[in-house]
Design a protein around this motif. Sequence first.
Motif, PDB file in Angstrom:
ATOM      1  N   PRO A   1       3.238   3.077 -15.475  1.00 34.60           N
ATOM      2  CA  PRO A   1       4.266   3.829 -14.735  1.00 34.60           C
ATOM      3  C   PRO A   1       4.475   3.119 -13.392  1.00 34.60           C
ATOM      4  CG  PRO A   1       2.450   5.278 -15.431  1.00 34.60           C
ATOM      5  CD  PRO A   1       2.011   3.864 -15.675  1.00 34.60           C
ATOM      6  N   MET A   2       5.735   2.955 -12.989  1.00 34.71           N
ATOM      7  CA  MET A   2       6.010   2.157 -11.793  1.00 34.71           C
ATOM      8  C   MET A   2       6.866   2.914 -10.792  1.00 34.71           C
ATOM      9  SD  MET A   2       4.373  -0.534 -12.446  1.00 34.71           S
ATOM     10  CE  MET A   2       4.907  -1.848 -11.397  1.00 34.71           C
ATOM     11  N   THR A   3       7.001   2.322  -9.604  1.00 32.23           N
ATOM     12  CA  THR A   3       7.893   2.834  -8.576  1.00 32.23           C
ATOM     13  C   THR A   3       8.777   1.688  -8.107  1.00 32.23           C
ATOM     14  OG1 THR A   3       7.993   4.078  -6.508  1.00 32.23           O
ATOM     15  CG2 THR A   3       6.320   2.375  -6.642  1.00 32.23           C
ATOM     16  N   GLU A   4       9.834   2.022  -7.400  1.00 34.71           N
ATOM     17  CA  GLU A   4      10.809   1.014  -6.969  1.00 34.71           C
ATOM     18  C   GLU A   4      10.145  -0.069  -6.118  1.00 34.71           C
ATOM     19  OE1 GLU A   4      15.133   0.900  -4.722  1.00 34.71           O
ATOM     20  OE2 GLU A   4      14.168   2.826  -5.091  1.00 34.71           O
ATOM     21  N   GLY A   5      10.488  -1.303  -6.413  1.00 30.44           N
ATOM     22  CA  GLY A   5       9.982  -2.405  -5.604  1.00 30.44           C
ATOM     23  C   GLY A   5       8.635  -2.947  -6.051  1.00 30.44           C
ATOM     24  N   LEU A   6       8.140  -2.444  -7.201  1.00 28.11           N
ATOM     25  CA  LEU A   6       6.848  -2.903  -7.710  1.00 28.11           C
ATOM     26  C   LEU A   6       7.059  -3.403  -9.135  1.00 28.11           C
ATOM     27  CD1 LEU A   6       3.910  -2.964  -6.720  1.00 28.11           C
ATOM     28  CD2 LEU A   6       3.598  -0.687  -7.662  1.00 28.11           C
ATOM     29  N   GLN A   7       6.548  -4.595  -9.432  1.00 28.36           N
ATOM     30  CA  GLN A   7       6.757  -5.192 -10.756  1.00 28.36           C
ATOM     31  C   GLN A   7       5.510  -5.019 -11.618  1.00 28.36           C
ATOM     32  OE1 GLN A   7       9.812  -6.274 -11.317  1.00 28.36           O
ATOM     33  NE2 GLN A   7      10.294  -5.863  -9.173  1.00 28.36           N
TER      34      GLN A   7
ATOM     35  N   ALA B   1       0.854  -1.219   0.000  1.00 27.73           N
ATOM     36  CA  ALA B   1       0.000   0.000   0.000  1.00 27.73           C
ATOM     37  C   ALA B   1       0.874   1.248   0.000  1.00 27.73           C
ATOM     38  CB  ALA B   1      -0.918  -0.007   1.217  1.00 27.73           C
ATOM     39  N   LEU B   2       2.004   1.173   0.713  1.00 30.48           N
ATOM     40  CA  LEU B   2       2.929   2.317   0.775  1.00 30.48           C
ATOM     41  C   LEU B   2       3.567   2.581  -0.590  1.00 30.48           C
ATOM     42  CD1 LEU B   2       3.772   4.125   3.162  1.00 30.48           C
ATOM     43  CD2 LEU B   2       5.843   2.744   3.363  1.00 30.48           C
ATOM     44  N   LYS B   3       3.931   1.493  -1.284  1.00 27.56           N
ATOM     45  CA  LYS B   3       4.506   1.647  -2.638  1.00 27.56           C
ATOM     46  C   LYS B   3       3.470   2.250  -3.598  1.00 27.56           C
ATOM     47  CE  LYS B   3       7.702  -2.188  -2.030  1.00 27.56           C
ATOM     48  NZ  LYS B   3       7.839  -3.632  -2.157  1.00 27.56           N
ATOM     49  N   LEU B   4       2.233   1.783  -3.490  1.00 25.02           N
ATOM     50  CA  LEU B   4       1.171   2.312  -4.348  1.00 25.02           C
ATOM     51  C   LEU B   4       0.913   3.788  -4.047  1.00 25.02           C
ATOM     52  CD1 LEU B   4      -1.266  -0.733  -4.244  1.00 25.02           C
ATOM     53  CD2 LEU B   4      -0.003   0.065  -6.251  1.00 25.02           C
TER      54      LEU B   4
END
Length: 692
Positions: free
Chosen positions: A152-158, A21-24
């Motif tokens: 579009p992505m962020t670190e630690g999410l595939q 949830a934090l990555k999202l």
Amino acid sequence: MTSVYDSPSVTTLKGVGAALALKLERLGILNLQDLLFHLPLRYQDRTRILPIGSLRPGDECVIEGTIRASDVLMGKRRSLLCRVQDGTGTITLRFFHFSAAQKNGLAVGKTVRCFGEARPGPSGLEMVHPEYSAAADTGIKPVDEHLTPVYPMTEGLQQNRMRALIAQALSWLETGNLTELIPADMRQQWRLPELKTSLKYLHAPPVDANVDQLQKGMHPSQRRLAFEELLAHHLTLLQLRQKVQQDGAPAFMSTGLYTQPFLDGLPFAMTNAQLRVCGEVARDLEKPIPMLRLVQGDVGSGKTVVAAYAALQAVENNFQAAVMAPTEILAEQHLQNFTQWAEPLGLKVAWLAGKVKGKQRESQLAAIADGSAQIVVGTHALFQEDVRFYNLGLAVIDEQHRFGVHQRLSLREKGRDGVKTPHQLIMTATPIPRTLTMSAYADLDCSIIDELPPGRTPVNTVVIADSRRDQVIERVRAACSEGRQAYWVCTLIEESEVMQCQAAEVAEALLKEQLPELRIGLVHGRMKAKEKADVMAQFKAAELDLLVATTVIEVGVDVPNSSVMIIENPERLGLSQLHQLRGRVGRGSVESFCVLMYHAPLSKQGKARLAVMRETTDGFIIAEKDLELRGPGEVLGTRQTGMMQFKIADLQRDKDLLERVRQVAEPISRNPSIMQAITRRWLGQGEEYGHV
């Protein structure tokens, strides 16, 4: 109507714990609606298998074949190489990171299906670390039925994780919980697909989808979402306007007590454009609702005279007027003009800027608070808490885009007596493209001074490489020997102000060496305000021939005797900034030149920008081109861009939608529940920039 905030949190999805949830949240995704609005950047076609023999470098595709060789190559980097054939050709799969199990799984004779990008390698085409699946006894699964989205992505999410989450959100969408907010008759009139249909299409386009249209953001489903987002921003500004105008404002009748002697005393006749805009402003001021008017006018078109006319109309009605500018140089220019116009009428002008301190500041604050100063000129110092107006009736804000909406609203609060709100007149010499006026300034009425005063001469613009610097210096020498003055502007690609100032200091030293007969001054951002003001005053009084400066002289300098402007490295500035700088010359009747001295080689975009400067002096054409080349955030200035952060819409691409948005916004703004639902859906609860 179901609230748009009925959208469940992402933590309700299977497999989403606190860490995910934090990555999202880093992607701005808090609930299922956010997840559905997180659209793909592009698409991959995994719906068909391409023959290996047909591949070209750069193709991203699915292939299938039999492994004919599988070897570990020892070298600088150990790698696993697999040769795959399908009867039409051969390709190499290259893996730098692999386990023993992977190596065994990619044994000779196995059938394998891969997805990746074909690139040139030492022995023909190869795919590096492709996604792959080897055939089991049951065979390889069928190809995909839809184009595959890339998000579009962020670190630690595939990507696969994101696709799985969005698949869950699409299942939730099927239950019908995402409210359609644009009324059916409007959707029909403007041929807008349904929200649910658009979202399903964009997350899983069919095999026959027009990929080119999707990549350009021009598919009807993308345009449907862009339309609603632009509508949300437009409605927010209309809400702001409604909120301001509900408060009511003092009505200022045009008595002519001060405005007429002011007009009679001007040493020039006002242009028809100035008179027209003065009339528009005067009519606004006569109404008991706050004026919200933007006055646009190219450099030197005479906006300050219009502002003075408005200020005097307020003073005639026993109210104060405040004039605010973004820099001390520009504010001081206004102070000189307003003092020159107001004092002969027996009026007092107060002055408030960062450098006004101690007893001088106290006396200015007292004059503002007791009403003995009818006109107040200053910088952002006017926002400070200890500034109390006696009865502020009009706020004039110059170069509004440098302040941002919140600051101009906080000045509005200064005038509130608990009942009435001051009128606002916003001025800019940076012509704003119609696209941005319709979106970023939808809360304002717009007036344009589209006529230059007589006697202003067009500036000749010359583009020249810095290898011809000596010729440029000779041009400066010639102009100054004829009694004219010149500017030499230094720019640097580094953001560092220190570096900019050092560049200006070096340029000044070199020019003093090469032009020993000239009186040369220097102005840059790290000088104390008094030092800057002293040098500017000397230049204005013709005690200096050449002024070396950083871009601090972009606005607010009026020296009609200056006829040459040299701008070093103009390719590093935006078009509107170059136009502002060029506007410092050509203010008298003598022929003027602006020399853009670039450093070769120029990029394609650099050439295009300098060509625009050479071809036109029309600020609006330049502003449109600037928007095209640099985007809205850059053109409006960083402080204004908070309101321009679109998730889906693109102002340049979608500008043709703005007129439709305006037409739809009008009836929707009369339905508060729909209006609020749309703005909250796109801007969130706490992000509406209409609120202070």
